[in-house]
Design an enzyme around this catalytic site. Structure first.
Site, PDB file in Angstrom:
ATOM      1  CG  LEU A  51      -2.139  -0.871   1.234  1.00 39.77           C
ATOM      2  CD1 LEU A  51      -2.812  -0.837   2.603  1.00 39.77           C
ATOM      3  CD2 LEU A  51      -3.132  -0.459   0.160  1.00 39.77           C
ATOM      4  CG  ASP A  52       0.693   3.982  -3.181  1.00 39.56           C
ATOM      5  OD1 ASP A  52       1.644   3.256  -3.524  1.00 39.56           O
ATOM      6  OD2 ASP A  52      -0.234   4.310  -3.949  1.00 39.56           O
ATOM      7  N   PRO A  53       2.308   4.939   0.959  1.00 39.66           N
ATOM      8  CG  PRO A  53       4.459   5.806   1.233  1.00 39.66           C
ATOM      9  CD  PRO A  53       3.558   5.165   0.208  1.00 39.66           C
ATOM     10  CB  ALA A  55      -2.994   3.604   0.747  1.00 40.69           C
ATOM     11  NE  ARG A 196       0.153   5.437  -6.579  1.00 43.05           N
ATOM     12  CZ  ARG A 196       1.444   5.340  -6.853  1.00 43.05           C
ATOM     13  NH1 ARG A 196       2.127   6.418  -7.205  1.00 43.05           N
ATOM     14  NH2 ARG A 196       2.074   4.190  -6.803  1.00 43.05           N
TER      15      ARG A 196
END
Length: 327
Positions: A51-53, A55, A196
């Site tokens: 997961l992206d930071p 998220a 994204r």
């Protein structure tokens, strides 16, 4: 000079199971993984899908022998709730990036938004973000992008099962509220899909550009209604003792629902545990979850077209099967 006090080194332990972590915003998936690994003192740990930071939400963490099924969970279907900010494009396609350009948001109707969402649903071609964990030459693309290198990312085929409008309270027939023009969206997708990129492409389809302002992962198959644990809740349980902390873990079997189950007798389990194939008429063909007569998972196997069952990734205890006693 006052003596510096050092934190005691973590003494790791053997631990098997699956934790459904509610990842907080601001941490990378690996940072979150390391925190829970040290909290549980787990000797071995891995997560199933970054997961992206920016998220938040479900990040399944596999401890010990459960890491052997992590690869299968990586390809599972996932669901997200995201907020798209229209009118601004960033270099990372989310709010953590630098703005590249701004455009006015045209008058939009729900019908036009739905049509753009529908065009991005199904089996589609998608270009992943330049700032992503995809590797080229053994190095993540984001590392190259941060050095200012020109990064070309090829399109690839992904599966988007659902891309739906949940709320457009700030965008109704072109009438903007005082705040930013936002869309709240629901996404269900397969492995390798970037939310994204979906939001970026939606913005282009609407003629104004867009980026992800918020992102939360709701579930990952087979955990459709997950009981997630925050870092704060886990820390509080750790202070009550490791037995309270370990009670948060799911058994390995909970993560194996994606594989068809094949049940084997004791003698067959012994043979598999020794790395040998078992002849028979096992079904279905392909990857399967192997369980013994008591229902305990032994690991993953492969059933050939000939019905023969071959071991693939067995758990440590499968090799410890006791030979049946002969009269």
């Amino acid at each position: 000079m006052p003596l510096m006090t050092q934190r005691p080194r973590t003494v790791f332990r053997k631990l098997d199971g699956i934790l459904l972590l509610d990842k907080p915003r601001g941490l990378s998936s690996n940072q979150a993984l390391q925190r829970v690994r040290h909290l549980f003192r787990a000797a071995k740990a891995g997560h199933t899908g970054s997961l992206d930071p920016l998220a938040t939400g479900l990040l399944p963490v596999c401890f010990g022998e459960a890491t052997k099924i992590a690869g299968g969970l990586l390809g599972a279907r996932k669901a997200y709730e995201t907020v798209a900010r229209l009118g601004v494009v960033t270099d990372t396609d989310d709010a953590d990036g630098q703005p590249l350009r701004e455009r006015p948001v045209p008058e939009l109707t729900i019908a036009r938004i739905d049509a753009a969402l529908q065009a991005l649903t199904g089996c589609i071609r998608q270009r992943p973000p330049i700032y992503s964990a995809l590797k080229r030459g053994g190095e993540p693309l984001y590392a190259k992008a941060r050095r200012g290198e020109v990064v070309q990312v090829e399109e690839r085929e992904v599966e988007v099962h659902a891309f739906e409008l949940r709320s457009a309270a700030d965008l109704l027939d072109g009438l903007l509220a005082d705040g930013a023009p936002l869309l709240r969206l629901h996404v269900e997708c397969g492995s390798g899909t970037y939310v994204r990129s979906l939001v970026r492409d939606l913005g282009e389809a609407l003629g104004c550009g867009a980026h992800v302002a918020e992102l939360r992962r709701l579930w990952v198959d087979p955990f459709r209604e997950p009981r997630m644990w925050t870092l704060e809740a886990l820390q509080a349980l750790a202070e009550r003792g490791e037995r309270s902390l370990d009670a948060c873990l799911l058994p390995i079997e909970a993560g194996m629902a994606a594989w068809p189950e094949v049940r084997v007798a004791a003698a067959q389990a012994l043979r598999l545990g020794q790395g040998q194939a078992v002849e028979g008429e096992f079904r279905p063909a392909g990857s399967v979850a192997i369980v013994d007569e008591t229902g305990r998972a032994l690991g993953l196997g492969e059933v050939g077209a000939d019905g023969c069952l071959r071991p693939q990734r067995l758990f440590a205890w499968a090799a410890q099967q006791v030979a049946p006693i002969r009269a």
